[in-house]
Design a protein around this motif. Sequence first.
Motif, PDB file in Angstrom:
ATOM      1  N   VAL A  45      -6.774  19.184  15.895  1.00  0.00           N
ATOM      2  CA  VAL A  45      -6.267  18.891  17.234  1.00  0.00           C
ATOM      3  C   VAL A  45      -4.802  19.286  17.293  1.00  0.00           C
ATOM      4  N   LEU A  46      -4.430  19.983  18.356  1.00  0.00           N
ATOM      5  CA  LEU A  46      -3.034  20.313  18.630  1.00  0.00           C
ATOM      6  C   LEU A  46      -2.565  19.479  19.806  1.00  0.00           C
ATOM      7  N   LEU A  47      -1.506  18.685  19.596  1.00  0.00           N
ATOM      8  CA  LEU A  47      -0.844  17.966  20.680  1.00  0.00           C
ATOM      9  C   LEU A  47       0.443  18.707  20.981  1.00  0.00           C
ATOM     10  N   ARG A  48       0.706  18.975  22.252  1.00  0.00           N
ATOM     11  CA  ARG A  48       1.892  19.765  22.588  1.00  0.00           C
ATOM     12  C   ARG A  48       2.453  19.357  23.946  1.00  0.00           C
ATOM     13  N   GLY A  49       3.724  19.726  24.142  1.00  0.00           N
ATOM     14  CA  GLY A  49       4.342  19.483  25.443  1.00  0.00           C
ATOM     15  C   GLY A  49       4.842  18.064  25.628  1.00  0.00           C
ATOM     16  N   GLY A  50       5.213  17.407  24.530  1.00  0.00           N
ATOM     17  CA  GLY A  50       5.736  16.049  24.650  1.00  0.00           C
ATOM     18  C   GLY A  50       6.930  15.836  23.749  1.00  0.00           C
ATOM     19  N   GLU A  51       7.074  14.629  23.257  1.00  0.00           N
ATOM     20  CA  GLU A  51       8.103  14.276  22.280  1.00  0.00           C
ATOM     21  C   GLU A  51       7.384  13.653  21.094  1.00  0.00           C
ATOM     22  N   VAL A  52       7.613  14.174  19.906  1.00  0.00           N
ATOM     23  CA  VAL A  52       6.964  13.657  18.707  1.00  0.00           C
ATOM     24  C   VAL A  52       8.026  13.002  17.833  1.00  0.00           C
ATOM     25  N   HIS A  53       7.869  11.730  17.577  1.00  0.00           N
ATOM     26  CA  HIS A  53       8.860  10.970  16.807  1.00  0.00           C
ATOM     27  C   HIS A  53       8.587  11.194  15.321  1.00  0.00           C
ATOM     28  N   SER A  54       9.376  12.088  14.732  1.00  0.00           N
ATOM     29  CA  SER A  54       9.130  12.458  13.341  1.00  0.00           C
ATOM     30  C   SER A  54      10.433  12.766  12.622  1.00  0.00           C
ATOM     31  N   PRO A  55      10.611  12.217  11.407  1.00  0.00           N
ATOM     32  CA  PRO A  55      11.781  12.597  10.615  1.00  0.00           C
ATOM     33  C   PRO A  55      11.686  14.020  10.088  1.00  0.00           C
ATOM     34  N   ALA A  56      10.487  14.602  10.132  1.00  0.00           N
ATOM     35  CA  ALA A  56      10.326  15.986   9.674  1.00  0.00           C
ATOM     36  C   ALA A  56      11.023  16.966  10.603  1.00  0.00           C
ATOM     37  N   ASP A  57      11.129  16.605  11.888  1.00  0.00           N
ATOM     38  CA  ASP A  57      11.786  17.461  12.872  1.00  0.00           C
ATOM     39  C   ASP A  57      12.201  16.577  14.047  1.00  0.00           C
ATOM     40  N   PRO A  58      13.467  16.202  14.141  1.00  0.00           N
ATOM     41  CA  PRO A  58      13.901  15.289  15.198  1.00  0.00           C
ATOM     42  C   PRO A  58      13.763  15.865  16.597  1.00  0.00           C
ATOM     43  N   PHE A  59      13.515  17.176  16.699  1.00  0.00           N
ATOM     44  CA  PHE A  59      13.351  17.804  18.019  1.00  0.00           C
ATOM     45  C   PHE A  59      11.906  18.219  18.264  1.00  0.00           C
ATOM     46  N   ALA A  60      10.964  17.658  17.495  1.00  0.00           N
ATOM     47  CA  ALA A  60       9.568  18.073  17.587  1.00  0.00           C
ATOM     48  C   ALA A  60       8.970  17.748  18.949  1.00  0.00           C
ATOM     49  N   THR A  61       8.168  18.684  19.438  1.00  0.00           N
ATOM     50  CA  THR A  61       7.450  18.499  20.697  1.00  0.00           C
ATOM     51  C   THR A  61       5.954  18.711  20.540  1.00  0.00           C
ATOM     52  N   ALA A  62       5.514  19.017  19.311  1.00  0.00           N
ATOM     53  CA  ALA A  62       4.106  19.319  19.089  1.00  0.00           C
ATOM     54  C   ALA A  62       3.689  18.837  17.699  1.00  0.00           C
ATOM     55  N   MET A  63       2.378  18.648  17.534  1.00  0.00           N
ATOM     56  CA  MET A  63       1.854  18.155  16.265  1.00  0.00           C
ATOM     57  C   MET A  63       0.422  18.639  16.100  1.00  0.00           C
ATOM     58  N   VAL A  64       0.048  18.987  14.878  1.00  0.00           N
ATOM     59  CA  VAL A  64      -1.328  19.379  14.566  1.00  0.00           C
ATOM     60  C   VAL A  64      -1.926  18.343  13.638  1.00  0.00           C
ATOM     61  N   VAL A  65      -3.120  17.881  13.985  1.00  0.00           N
ATOM     62  CA  VAL A  65      -3.874  16.933  13.173  1.00  0.00           C
ATOM     63  C   VAL A  65      -5.129  17.634  12.681  1.00  0.00           C
ATOM     64  N   GLU A  66      -5.358  17.575  11.396  1.00  0.00           N
ATOM     65  CA  GLU A  66      -6.573  18.147  10.811  1.00  0.00           C
ATOM     66  C   GLU A  66      -7.350  17.031  10.148  1.00  0.00           C
ATOM     67  N   GLY A  67      -8.499  16.699  10.720  1.00  0.00           N
ATOM     68  CA  GLY A  67      -9.280  15.589  10.195  1.00  0.00           C
ATOM     69  C   GLY A  67      -8.523  14.287  10.326  1.00  0.00           C
ATOM     70  N   ASP A  68      -8.296  13.620   9.195  1.00  0.00           N
ATOM     71  CA  ASP A  68      -7.625  12.321   9.232  1.00  0.00           C
ATOM     72  C   ASP A  68      -6.179  12.397   8.778  1.00  0.00           C
ATOM     73  N   ARG A  69      -5.588  13.612   8.771  1.00  0.00           N
ATOM     74  CA  ARG A  69      -4.223  13.779   8.296  1.00  0.00           C
ATOM     75  C   ARG A  69      -3.374  14.580   9.275  1.00  0.00           C
ATOM     76  N   ILE A  70      -2.069  14.308   9.244  1.00  0.00           N
ATOM     77  CA  ILE A  70      -1.125  15.152   9.970  1.00  0.00           C
ATOM     78  C   ILE A  70      -0.979  16.454   9.199  1.00  0.00           C
ATOM     79  N   ALA A  71      -1.120  17.582   9.898  1.00  0.00           N
ATOM     80  CA  ALA A  71      -1.032  18.882   9.221  1.00  0.00           C
ATOM     81  C   ALA A  71       0.291  19.584   9.481  1.00  0.00           C
ATOM     82  N   TRP A  72       0.875  19.364  10.664  1.00  0.00           N
ATOM     83  CA  TRP A  72       2.106  20.082  11.015  1.00  0.00           C
ATOM     84  C   TRP A  72       2.806  19.338  12.132  1.00  0.00           C
ATOM     85  N   VAL A  73       4.140  19.364  12.112  1.00  0.00           N
ATOM     86  CA  VAL A  73       4.969  18.818  13.188  1.00  0.00           C
ATOM     87  C   VAL A  73       6.068  19.835  13.458  1.00  0.00           C
ATOM     88  N   GLY A  74       6.298  20.172  14.724  1.00  0.00           N
ATOM     89  CA  GLY A  74       7.337  21.148  15.021  1.00  0.00           C
ATOM     90  C   GLY A  74       7.609  21.275  16.499  1.00  0.00           C
TER      91      GLY A  74
END
Length: 555
Positions: A22-51
């Motif tokens: 699942v790709l979530l996009r076009g919002g605000e993602v609260h993540s220490p991996a990228d403080p300016f993240a607006t999107a996130m990819v979930v693969e199965g039961d894990r976070i796969a990418w934040v950016g």
Amino acid sequence: MSEHIPAPARQHDPHPAQPRTVLLRGGEVHSPADPFATAMVVEGDRIAWVGEEGAADSFADGVDEVVQLDGALVTPAFTDAHVHTTATGLALTGLDLSAVGTLADALARIRAYADARPSDRVLLGHGWDTSAWPEGRAPSRTELDAATGGRPLYLTRVDVHSAVVTTALLDLVPGIRDRSGFHPDAPLTGDAHHAVRRAAYATLTLAQRAEAQAAALARAASLGIGSLHECAGPEISGEDDFTALLALARQGNGPRVVGYWAETVASAKDAERIRELGAIGAAGDLFVDGSLGSHTAHLHAPYADSPSHTGTAHLDTDVVAAHVAACTEAGLQAGFHAIGDAAISSVVDGVRAAAERLGTARIRAARHRVEHAEMLTEATLAGFADLALTASVQPAFDAAWGGPDGMYAARLGAERAATLNPYAALLKAGVPLALGSDSPVTPLDPWGTVRAAVFHRTRAHGISARAAFTAHTRGGWRAIGRDDAGVLVPGAPADYAVWRTGELVVQAPDERVERWSTDPRSGTPGLPDLTPGRDLPVCLRTVVGGRTVFGRPNE
């Protein structure tokens, strides 16, 4: 496939044959991996990418679903680190007096509830609190007998450490009048209270219990809560209740439930029995004392409004030490309920005695925990830090009963009351915090809990929104020994919530705190503005392990 948040909840196979991406996009993602993240990819039961949005296009064609956030905020799901699930569900579906402001109103509601439930063997209710009632007293047994038509009634005070009951319920418990904590015409405490609670809950049918548990889990999911720490035990709820709740949670249609069973451990055999129940620790509400509201929290000095009384001690230092040592040797987490300063001293002294026997490193590694930990002193606070005890705390207690005119001040006097719940000092000392509600004592309300920790009624004890949010998300996971969860970074469990909210800020507890991090160039992810009076975020979706367990309909 593309959809817009919010979307109604859908049924999901808890064990899908192939993991979905699942790709979530076009919002605000609260993540220490990228403080300016607006999107996130979930693969199965894990976070796969934040950016950021610009990189999201490279994922769009290879995913099973695209979720257009439309500016919504994505955060880790909350963990409520102290819940009584069945009791929460009964309050949600039954007689709840928490909003009642007078004795007369309480009796009227009890009468109406009894009339509406003619087939219940025992009437169950919760939430009365006389500290704000003009009458200044609990309902008498005579008044309750009249309101219920002589039927059995069990009605807990808001803190769940005392209860008023009818004569018909007393008659169901042989020897109740000889138990400690029995009072002829006053709320029951101690052993008497525990006995009537067991008798009352034993009358629940399997259907009533399942309905209550499902209602509590559904409410939690609707509030963005992805995990609950169930604090059960023989003096709180039966083994059947506990194992049924864990079984319900394993179906995967709601929040995760982590179980604690509050029974002392003296041997490896005892520890194994705790594990066989499905608990991860002999902890939670293993009572060292009671509560301030019921005058049963154990104090070094008497209550201000009861000068001859210092509360009730249930476990002493030697029992604490033996329990912690046995749990540590068995690789089991230990923990206690302790509110009063004398009770907390017993816990710290007991854990320190276990450390002298087994070594401080082993005690620290076990991450033992203390529930509530309200009346800390400099010495016990230092002990928490030295022994790596997790403080599992409930900021809504301060919001409800703190301040110069609150119940704490009435019980303790304003000077002692102002020392309660020192969250800033705990964090400064390096004590791990895990936030919760103790529901149904205070409601499931995660953003309200964070707000209460920031805007503490004693200003010096308030903490930043970032610290409080972390303690209510990642803190709960760390309290069970998991450092890889409660945060949106690649590889972490896909437990998250999506929120409709206003402008994001970086919020300090008050204007005296340095605000360097409010500058967006600091790279600190923002959070909703929790200033009292502002609307709290609204949960649009809750996802646990990659499965949607709540979706707000008709938005």
